[in-house]
Motif scaffolding. Structure first.
Motif, PDB file in Angstrom:
ATOM      1  N   TYR A  42     -47.522 -12.663 118.298  1.00  0.00           N
ATOM      2  CA  TYR A  42     -47.125 -12.098 117.008  1.00  0.00           C
ATOM      3  C   TYR A  42     -47.950 -12.710 115.871  1.00  0.00           C
ATOM      4  CZ  TYR A  42     -44.340 -10.957 112.928  1.00  0.00           C
ATOM      5  OH  TYR A  42     -43.948 -10.510 111.689  1.00  0.00           O
ATOM      6  N   GLU A  43     -48.022 -14.025 115.839  1.00  0.00           N
ATOM      7  CA  GLU A  43     -48.751 -14.710 114.769  1.00  0.00           C
ATOM      8  C   GLU A  43     -50.232 -14.349 114.794  1.00  0.00           C
ATOM      9  OE1 GLU A  43     -47.578 -16.370 112.215  1.00  0.00           O
ATOM     10  OE2 GLU A  43     -45.528 -16.109 112.954  1.00  0.00           O
ATOM     11  N   LEU A  44     -50.823 -14.328 115.982  1.00  0.00           N
ATOM     12  CA  LEU A  44     -52.239 -13.981 116.116  1.00  0.00           C
ATOM     13  C   LEU A  44     -52.493 -12.555 115.642  1.00  0.00           C
ATOM     14  CD1 LEU A  44     -55.051 -14.856 117.049  1.00  0.00           C
ATOM     15  CD2 LEU A  44     -54.441 -14.053 119.343  1.00  0.00           C
ATOM     16  N   ALA A  45     -51.630 -11.632 116.022  1.00  0.00           N
ATOM     17  CA  ALA A  45     -51.789 -10.244 115.599  1.00  0.00           C
ATOM     18  C   ALA A  45     -51.681 -10.124 114.083  1.00  0.00           C
ATOM     19  CB  ALA A  45     -50.748  -9.357 116.275  1.00  0.00           C
ATOM     20  N   CYS A  46     -50.716 -10.801 113.499  1.00  0.00           N
ATOM     21  CA  CYS A  46     -50.562 -10.751 112.037  1.00  0.00           C
ATOM     22  C   CYS A  46     -51.806 -11.282 111.338  1.00  0.00           C
ATOM     23  CB  CYS A  46     -49.335 -11.543 111.595  1.00  0.00           C
ATOM     24  SG  CYS A  46     -47.775 -10.704 111.916  1.00  0.00           S
ATOM     25  N   TYR A  49     -54.709  -8.586 111.983  1.00  0.00           N
ATOM     26  CA  TYR A  49     -54.535  -7.330 111.256  1.00  0.00           C
ATOM     27  C   TYR A  49     -54.570  -7.532 109.745  1.00  0.00           C
ATOM     28  CZ  TYR A  49     -53.349  -4.953 115.621  1.00  0.00           C
ATOM     29  OH  TYR A  49     -53.377  -4.427 116.874  1.00  0.00           O
ATOM     30  N   ALA A  50     -54.202  -8.715 109.292  1.00  0.00           N
ATOM     31  CA  ALA A  50     -54.210  -8.997 107.855  1.00  0.00           C
ATOM     32  C   ALA A  50     -55.623  -8.956 107.274  1.00  0.00           C
ATOM     33  CB  ALA A  50     -53.558 -10.350 107.581  1.00  0.00           C
ATOM     34  N   GLU A  58     -49.077 -13.104 105.301  1.00  0.00           N
ATOM     35  CA  GLU A  58     -47.740 -12.872 104.759  1.00  0.00           C
ATOM     36  C   GLU A  58     -47.629 -11.501 104.094  1.00  0.00           C
ATOM     37  OE1 GLU A  58     -49.537 -15.699 104.243  1.00  0.00           O
ATOM     38  OE2 GLU A  58     -48.359 -17.054 105.506  1.00  0.00           O
ATOM     39  N   GLU A  59     -48.677 -11.107 103.371  1.00  0.00           N
ATOM     40  CA  GLU A  59     -48.670  -9.788 102.722  1.00  0.00           C
ATOM     41  C   GLU A  59     -48.624  -8.677 103.774  1.00  0.00           C
ATOM     42  OE1 GLU A  59     -51.339  -6.909  99.819  1.00  0.00           O
ATOM     43  OE2 GLU A  59     -52.015  -8.957 100.180  1.00  0.00           O
ATOM     44  N   PHE A  60     -49.389  -8.846 104.834  1.00  0.00           N
ATOM     45  CA  PHE A  60     -49.374  -7.871 105.922  1.00  0.00           C
ATOM     46  C   PHE A  60     -47.978  -7.752 106.515  1.00  0.00           C
ATOM     47  CE2 PHE A  60     -49.489  -7.182 110.515  1.00  0.00           C
ATOM     48  CZ  PHE A  60     -50.063  -5.930 110.566  1.00  0.00           C
ATOM     49  N   GLU A  61     -47.362  -8.902 106.819  1.00  0.00           N
ATOM     50  CA  GLU A  61     -46.027  -8.904 107.408  1.00  0.00           C
ATOM     51  C   GLU A  61     -44.998  -8.301 106.454  1.00  0.00           C
ATOM     52  OE1 GLU A  61     -43.364 -11.966 109.992  1.00  0.00           O
ATOM     53  OE2 GLU A  61     -44.133 -12.721 108.095  1.00  0.00           O
ATOM     54  N   LEU A  62     -45.108  -8.593 105.191  1.00  0.00           N
ATOM     55  CA  LEU A  62     -44.191  -8.042 104.198  1.00  0.00           C
ATOM     56  C   LEU A  62     -44.333  -6.522 104.107  1.00  0.00           C
ATOM     57  CD1 LEU A  62     -42.065  -8.732 102.051  1.00  0.00           C
ATOM     58  CD2 LEU A  62     -43.935  -8.950 100.403  1.00  0.00           C
ATOM     59  N   PHE A  63     -45.572  -6.040 104.175  1.00  0.00           N
ATOM     60  CA  PHE A  63     -45.829  -4.604 104.068  1.00  0.00           C
ATOM     61  C   PHE A  63     -45.228  -3.835 105.240  1.00  0.00           C
ATOM     62  CE2 PHE A  63     -48.381  -0.772 104.636  1.00  0.00           C
ATOM     63  CZ  PHE A  63     -48.329  -0.216 103.366  1.00  0.00           C
ATOM     64  N   GLY A  65     -43.266  -5.251 107.983  1.00  0.00           N
ATOM     65  CA  GLY A  65     -41.989  -5.753 108.489  1.00  0.00           C
ATOM     66  C   GLY A  65     -42.131  -6.278 109.907  1.00  0.00           C
ATOM     67  N   LYS A  66     -41.428  -7.351 110.175  1.00  0.00           N
ATOM     68  CA  LYS A  66     -41.531  -8.019 111.475  1.00  0.00           C
ATOM     69  C   LYS A  66     -41.116  -7.104 112.629  1.00  0.00           C
ATOM     70  CE  LYS A  66     -40.482 -12.315 113.818  1.00  0.00           C
ATOM     71  NZ  LYS A  66     -39.968 -13.679 113.686  1.00  0.00           N
ATOM     72  N   ASP A  67     -40.027  -6.362 112.457  1.00  0.00           N
ATOM     73  CA  ASP A  67     -39.550  -5.491 113.542  1.00  0.00           C
ATOM     74  C   ASP A  67     -40.585  -4.445 113.920  1.00  0.00           C
ATOM     75  OD1 ASP A  67     -37.156  -6.870 113.686  1.00  0.00           O
ATOM     76  OD2 ASP A  67     -36.058  -5.428 112.457  1.00  0.00           O
ATOM     77  N   TYR A  68     -41.196  -3.817 112.918  1.00  0.00           N
ATOM     78  CA  TYR A  68     -42.207  -2.783 113.181  1.00  0.00           C
ATOM     79  C   TYR A  68     -43.414  -3.388 113.897  1.00  0.00           C
ATOM     80  CZ  TYR A  68     -45.696   0.834 112.529  1.00  0.00           C
ATOM     81  OH  TYR A  68     -46.671   1.773 112.743  1.00  0.00           O
ATOM     82  N   ILE A  69     -43.837  -4.554 113.454  1.00  0.00           N
ATOM     83  CA  ILE A  69     -44.996  -5.207 114.076  1.00  0.00           C
ATOM     84  C   ILE A  69     -44.698  -5.547 115.526  1.00  0.00           C
ATOM     85  CG2 ILE A  69     -46.507  -7.237 114.001  1.00  0.00           C
ATOM     86  CD1 ILE A  69     -45.948  -7.241 110.894  1.00  0.00           C
ATOM     87  N   ILE A  70     -43.524  -6.097 115.791  1.00  0.00           N
ATOM     88  CA  ILE A  70     -43.146  -6.438 117.164  1.00  0.00           C
ATOM     89  C   ILE A  70     -43.080  -5.182 118.030  1.00  0.00           C
ATOM     90  CG2 ILE A  70     -41.247  -7.292 118.612  1.00  0.00           C
ATOM     91  CD1 ILE A  70     -40.766  -9.419 116.410  1.00  0.00           C
TER      92      ILE A  70
END
Length: 93
Positions: A42-46, A49-50, A58-63, A65-70
């Motif tokens: 998860y962290e590597l992907a964020c 992709y960021a 953090e901006e990527f994850e905020l845009f 959302g953690k559930d969608y990314i997972i």
């Protein structure tokens, strides 16, 4: 757009049904094959992709959302599993 409201509603319903069915299949395969998304993945992907137009991880994850990314990462892992384990059978048809 040249489509009646009835046909539009029918198309939306069909798309929603297909989307739900696909999500159920993905989760069934993931559960049956014990496929999960680790915190490290998860962290590597964020972080990766960021780099595509976001100021930070953090901006990527905020845009998104953690559930969608997972869910997206899980879908990718299940798709890779299916491709790797597919058995192609020739048909006479």
């Amino acid at each position: 757009i040249g489509v009646s409201e009835e046909n539009y509603d029918k198309s939306v319903k069909e798309l929603a049904e297909q989307s739900c069915a696909m999500e159920l299949i993905i989760h069934a395969v993931a559960e049956a094959e014990n496929i999960t998304v680790t915190n490290q993945e998860y962290e590597l992907a964020c972080m990766n992709y960021a780099t595509y137009g976001y100021e930070s991880r953090e901006e990527f994850e905020l845009f998104f959302g953690k559930d969608y990314i997972i869910e997206t990462l899980l879908s990718e892992k299940v798709a890779a599993f299916v491709v790797e384990n597919a058995v192609i059978v020739e048909s006479d048809r």
